[in-house]
Design a protein around this motif. Structure first.
Motif, PDB file in Angstrom:
ATOM      1  N   ASP A  54       1.043  -1.252   0.109  1.00  0.00           N
ATOM      2  CA  ASP A  54       0.099   0.009  -0.002  1.00  0.00           C
ATOM      3  C   ASP A  54       0.903   1.159   0.080  1.00  0.00           C
ATOM      4  O   ASP A  54       1.838   1.514   0.916  1.00  0.00           O
ATOM      5  N   ARG A  55       0.772   2.096  -1.151  1.00  0.00           N
ATOM      6  CA  ARG A  55       1.778   3.310  -1.142  1.00  0.00           C
ATOM      7  C   ARG A  55       1.478   4.483  -0.015  1.00  0.00           C
ATOM      8  O   ARG A  55       2.325   5.065   0.278  1.00  0.00           O
ATOM      9  N   ASP A  56       0.285   4.156   0.680  1.00  0.00           N
ATOM     10  CA  ASP A  56       0.080   5.099   1.739  1.00  0.00           C
ATOM     11  C   ASP A  56       0.598   4.512   3.139  1.00  0.00           C
ATOM     12  O   ASP A  56       0.149   5.323   4.194  1.00  0.00           O
ATOM     13  N   ILE A  57       1.148   3.429   3.169  1.00  0.00           N
ATOM     14  CA  ILE A  57       1.397   2.965   4.433  1.00  0.00           C
ATOM     15  C   ILE A  57       2.430   3.886   5.223  1.00  0.00           C
ATOM     16  O   ILE A  57       3.222   4.442   4.322  1.00  0.00           O
ATOM     17  N   THR A  58       2.455   4.063   6.415  1.00  0.00           N
ATOM     18  CA  THR A  58       3.483   4.781   7.020  1.00  0.00           C
ATOM     19  C   THR A  58       4.769   3.868   7.031  1.00  0.00           C
ATOM     20  O   THR A  58       4.906   2.966   7.264  1.00  0.00           O
ATOM     21  N   THR A  59       6.163   4.785   7.072  1.00  0.00           N
ATOM     22  CA  THR A  59       7.391   4.192   7.399  1.00  0.00           C
ATOM     23  C   THR A  59       7.331   3.208   8.691  1.00  0.00           C
ATOM     24  O   THR A  59       7.735   1.984   8.243  1.00  0.00           O
ATOM     25  N   PRO A  60       6.969   3.519   9.696  1.00  0.00           N
ATOM     26  CA  PRO A  60       7.139   2.647  10.892  1.00  0.00           C
ATOM     27  C   PRO A  60       6.279   1.221  10.613  1.00  0.00           C
ATOM     28  O   PRO A  60       6.565   0.253  10.912  1.00  0.00           O
ATOM     29  N   ASP A  61       5.058   1.646   9.858  1.00  0.00           N
ATOM     30  CA  ASP A  61       4.114   0.352   9.530  1.00  0.00           C
ATOM     31  C   ASP A  61       4.898  -0.556   8.440  1.00  0.00           C
ATOM     32  O   ASP A  61       4.918  -1.526   8.500  1.00  0.00           O
ATOM     33  N   PHE A  62       5.534   0.206   7.531  1.00  0.00           N
ATOM     34  CA  PHE A  62       6.214  -0.618   6.209  1.00  0.00           C
ATOM     35  C   PHE A  62       7.515  -1.508   6.779  1.00  0.00           C
ATOM     36  O   PHE A  62       7.344  -2.625   6.687  1.00  0.00           O
ATOM     37  N   VAL A  63       7.988  -0.566   7.686  1.00  0.00           N
ATOM     38  CA  VAL A  63       9.175  -1.468   8.245  1.00  0.00           C
ATOM     39  C   VAL A  63       8.716  -2.696   9.323  1.00  0.00           C
ATOM     40  O   VAL A  63       9.288  -3.446   9.085  1.00  0.00           O
ATOM     41  N   PHE A  64       7.600  -2.301  10.072  1.00  0.00           N
ATOM     42  CA  PHE A  64       7.088  -3.375  11.006  1.00  0.00           C
ATOM     43  C   PHE A  64       6.814  -4.660  10.196  1.00  0.00           C
ATOM     44  O   PHE A  64       7.161  -5.762  10.560  1.00  0.00           O
ATOM     45  N   TYR A  65       6.032  -4.440   9.135  1.00  0.00           N
ATOM     46  CA  TYR A  65       5.257  -5.618   8.349  1.00  0.00           C
ATOM     47  C   TYR A  65       6.483  -6.026   7.638  1.00  0.00           C
ATOM     48  O   TYR A  65       6.346  -7.277   7.273  1.00  0.00           O
ATOM     49  N   SER A  66       7.338  -5.498   6.801  1.00  0.00           N
ATOM     50  CA  SER A  66       8.393  -5.848   6.180  1.00  0.00           C
ATOM     51  C   SER A  66       9.428  -6.850   6.907  1.00  0.00           C
ATOM     52  O   SER A  66       9.745  -8.251   6.582  1.00  0.00           O
ATOM     53  N   ASP A  67       9.485  -6.350   8.241  1.00  0.00           N
ATOM     54  CA  ASP A  67      10.342  -7.059   9.010  1.00  0.00           C
ATOM     55  C   ASP A  67       9.603  -8.700   9.494  1.00  0.00           C
ATOM     56  O   ASP A  67      10.537  -9.682   9.525  1.00  0.00           O
TER      57      ASP A  67
ATOM     58  N   GLY B 174       4.223  -5.133  -7.310  1.00  0.00           N
ATOM     59  CA  GLY B 174       5.462  -4.705  -6.650  1.00  0.00           C
ATOM     60  C   GLY B 174       5.199  -3.772  -5.451  1.00  0.00           C
ATOM     61  O   GLY B 174       4.242  -3.805  -4.749  1.00  0.00           O
ATOM     62  N   LEU B 175       6.245  -3.173  -4.787  1.00  0.00           N
ATOM     63  CA  LEU B 175       6.104  -2.102  -3.773  1.00  0.00           C
ATOM     64  C   LEU B 175       7.001  -0.948  -3.740  1.00  0.00           C
ATOM     65  O   LEU B 175       7.270  -0.344  -2.850  1.00  0.00           O
ATOM     66  N   GLY B 176       7.373  -0.551  -4.960  1.00  0.00           N
ATOM     67  CA  GLY B 176       8.125   0.478  -5.150  1.00  0.00           C
ATOM     68  C   GLY B 176       9.635   0.473  -4.777  1.00  0.00           C
ATOM     69  O   GLY B 176      10.061  -0.688  -4.657  1.00  0.00           O
TER      70      GLY B 176
ATOM     71  N   PHE C 113      14.192   2.603   4.634  1.00  0.00           N
ATOM     72  CA  PHE C 113      14.948   3.492   5.385  1.00  0.00           C
ATOM     73  C   PHE C 113      14.442   5.099   5.497  1.00  0.00           C
ATOM     74  O   PHE C 113      15.179   6.093   6.095  1.00  0.00           O
ATOM     75  N   GLY C 114      12.997   5.294   5.084  1.00  0.00           N
ATOM     76  CA  GLY C 114      12.572   6.472   5.151  1.00  0.00           C
ATOM     77  C   GLY C 114      12.758   7.546   4.404  1.00  0.00           C
ATOM     78  O   GLY C 114      12.990   8.782   4.726  1.00  0.00           O
ATOM     79  N   THR C 115      13.527   7.233   3.196  1.00  0.00           N
ATOM     80  CA  THR C 115      14.022   8.349   2.344  1.00  0.00           C
ATOM     81  C   THR C 115      13.407   8.477   1.147  1.00  0.00           C
ATOM     82  O   THR C 115      13.862   9.044   0.184  1.00  0.00           O
ATOM     83  N   ASP C 116      12.121   8.197   1.340  1.00  0.00           N
ATOM     84  CA  ASP C 116      11.088   8.432   0.170  1.00  0.00           C
ATOM     85  C   ASP C 116      10.327   9.402   0.096  1.00  0.00           C
ATOM     86  O   ASP C 116       9.570   9.521  -0.693  1.00  0.00           O
ATOM     87  N   ILE C 117      10.595  10.522   1.133  1.00  0.00           N
ATOM     88  CA  ILE C 117       9.821  11.627   1.211  1.00  0.00           C
ATOM     89  C   ILE C 117      10.446  12.775   0.894  1.00  0.00           C
ATOM     90  O   ILE C 117      11.503  13.128   1.163  1.00  0.00           O
TER      91      ILE C 117
END
Ligand SMILES: Nc1ncnc2c1ncn2[C@@H]1O[C@H](COP(=O)(O)OP(=O)(O)O)[C@@H](O)[C@H]1O
Ligand SMILES: Nc1ccn([C@@H]2O[C@H](COP(=O)(O)O)[C@@H](O)[C@H]2O)c(=O)n1
Ligand SMILES: [Mg+2]
Length: 481
Positions: A291-304, A468-470, A477-481
């Motif tokens: 989901d492109r709208d997910i926050t970075t912390p959530d992206f990291v959490f679920y990726s992990d 994909g997921l971009g 690493f939060g450098t997409d903004i």
């Protein structure tokens, strides 16, 4: 029909999730990335012939589920869907195609025979099912049992799927509908059980009173069952006595469907490709990280969480030795001992996101790094490498969350082999893999293993994985903004 209304009823079970190989999106065929999108497209035919893949895109498997009213058709379908969790399944109700009464007819609804085949718009049902079967999405009407009408403001949008289940009392009545089915199931439940369930359901869910249910049952439901439903039982391939209580029958049906659908095509071609067993948890996590709208912390959490599963699965592919221990009860437990000669190698930068999961599973593991410059020189420029000196004696877990074209991966694997690591001691761990990348790596390194959590549809013109997921590294690493 406003666009929004359709989106609001978007079919959840057929959402934006493509775990199956779509041949129409297979663009790359050689063991390295093509120099241009047009050359990629031109190579499709060669690839398919080469790998003995069928030339037509896979058609969905269509299952018809019939039986008397309240026999447990919907319940059985839901149980099948639950067990087919790693396939895209869509459930279509024949009830959605009830014609709907005019205001005048609705006033005398008690005189209307909803159990006669003419009560359904079967032409519309056939049109929808045919479109779904050919891979198109459709808008299915929404029917309201309380006022006997269709909802004119919105539809249920149903997307293409691997399995289509059509359920309804009369789905075997019309030969054209029957002919669209690959498998026909009849749910056979005693009449008294059906009536008891129907009274409960119709009074609780469909706004009826007991008297009207009993009157409708005697006047229409029972005669129509005898005249239309029961005679159509002979078309069934499988009859399930006791509906949803019959777990043995449902398990056998699910096994049959899974055999028919088969494994992922790429796993058949390359036996060293392993896709971790999907569950709703895994699909849910993929839905979140994609989901492109997910926050970075959530992206990291679920990726992990996902990466941890891939790492554990990858470790399961390592050799082991038998080991016996004595338990506190004084008994001997015969188990296995982990392979100790291991190391991780991350492909910078996104591969570094997988290091924590590896460390969490393998205490004190050595981790090397490889940096490959992807632009220019066809992605073949090695910029940096730092690997354990004794890497040739170790099994290597190569880390990169996204396998796209396979160019960087091949470059990294080449380096490991040059350093003396035998090809069959390399396990490449991904979160998502494009079919093009799998072809590219597996053709060149057939003894290497790939462990991934999902295989996506393919690459787009810019060689990005679709859906994909971009840019994984930037998002993690939060450098997409
Ligand atoms: N095995 C079962 N045991 C108890 N209740 C059941 C069982 N199967 C179905 N039901 C209930 O009976 C009602 C009708 O079941 P449903 O699956 O909707 O039937 P159908 O789709 O054939 O009309 C529902 O309220 C459902 O919860
Ligand atoms: N407006 C309507 C439409 C249909 N019915 C009854 O529904 C039955 C079919 O649904 P199941 O889930 O039970 O298969 C059918 O027997 C119709 O009598 C209705 O009552 N009102
Ligand atoms: Mg039903």
């Amino acid at each position: 029909m406003p666009e929004k209304a359709m989106d609001d009823v978007m079919e959840a079970a057929s959402g934006p999730h493509f775990s199956g190989l779509r041949l129409d999106s297979l663009r790359l065929s050689t063991s390295s990335a093509p120099s241009s999108p047009s050359s990629a497209k031109a190579s499709v035919a060669g690839q398919i012939a080469d790998d003995s893949l069928p030339e037509e895109p896979k058609q969905p498997f269509v299952i018809g589920v019939s039986g008397g009213s309240a026999s447990g058709k919907t319940t059985v379908c839901e149980m099948i869907i639950q067990r087919l969790h790693d396939q895209r399944v869509v459930l279509v109700y024949q009830d959605s195609f009830y014609r709907g009464l005019t205001a005048e007819e609705a006033e005398r609804a008690n005189d209307y025979n909803f159990d006669h085949p003419d009560a359904f718009d079967t032409d519309q049902l056939i049109e929808c099912l045919t479109k779904l079967k050919s891979g198109q999405s459709v808008n299915i009407p929404i029917y309201d049992f309380k006022n006997h009408r269709r909802c004119h403001e919105s539809f249920r949008k149903v997307n293409a799927s691997d399995v289509i289940i059509l359920e309804g009392i009369l789905v075997f009545h019309d030969p054209c509908v029957r002919n669209l089915m690959d498998m026909k199931i009849f749910v056979d439940t005693d009449a008294d059980v059906r009536l008891a369930r129907r009274i409960r359901r119709d009074t609780v869910e469909r706004g009826r009173d007991v008297n009207s249910v009993l009157e409708q049952y005697g006047k229409f439901v029972k005669p129509a069952f005898d005249d239309f439903v029961l005679p159509s039982k002979k078309y069934a391939d499988v009859i399930i006595p006791r509906g949803g209580d019959n777990h043995v029958a449902i398990d056998l049906i699910v096994q049959h469907i899974q055999t028919k659908l088969g494994q992922h095509d790429l796993c058949k071609i390359y036996p060293n490709v392993f896709v971790i067993q999907s569950t709703f948890q895994i699909r849910g996590m993929h839905t979140l990280v994609r989901d492109r709208d997910i926050t970075t912390p959530d992206f990291v959490f679920y990726s992990d969480r996902l990466i941890r599963l891939v790492v554990e699965h990858g470790l399961g592919n390592l050799p082991f030795t038998e080991k016996q221990v004595v338990t506190p009860t004084g008994s001997v437990y015969t188990g296995v001992d982990f392979c100790k000669k291991l190391c991780g190698v991350s492909i910078i930068r996104s591969g570094e996101s997988m290091e924590n999961a590896l460390r969490a599973c393998c205490k004190g593991i050595k981790i090397g790094k490889i940096l490959i410059h992807r632009d220019g020189d066809n992605g073949k420029q090695l910029i940096y490498q730092k690997l354990p000196n004794d890497i040739s004696e170790r099994h290597v877990l190569l880390l990169d969350p996204v396998l796209g074209t396979g160019n960087s991966a091949n470059q990294a694997i080449e380096l490991l082999i040059q350093k003396g690591v035998p090809e069959d001691r390399i396990i490449f761990l991904n979160l998502i893999s494009a079919p093009e990348g799998i072809h590219c790596v597996c053709k060149r390194f057939p003894s290497l293993k790939i462990v991934t959590s999902e295989i996506d549809a393919g690459l787009n013109e810019e060689f990005r994985v679709i859906p994909g997921l971009g840019e994984y590294g930037d998002r993690y690493f939060g450098t997409d903004i």
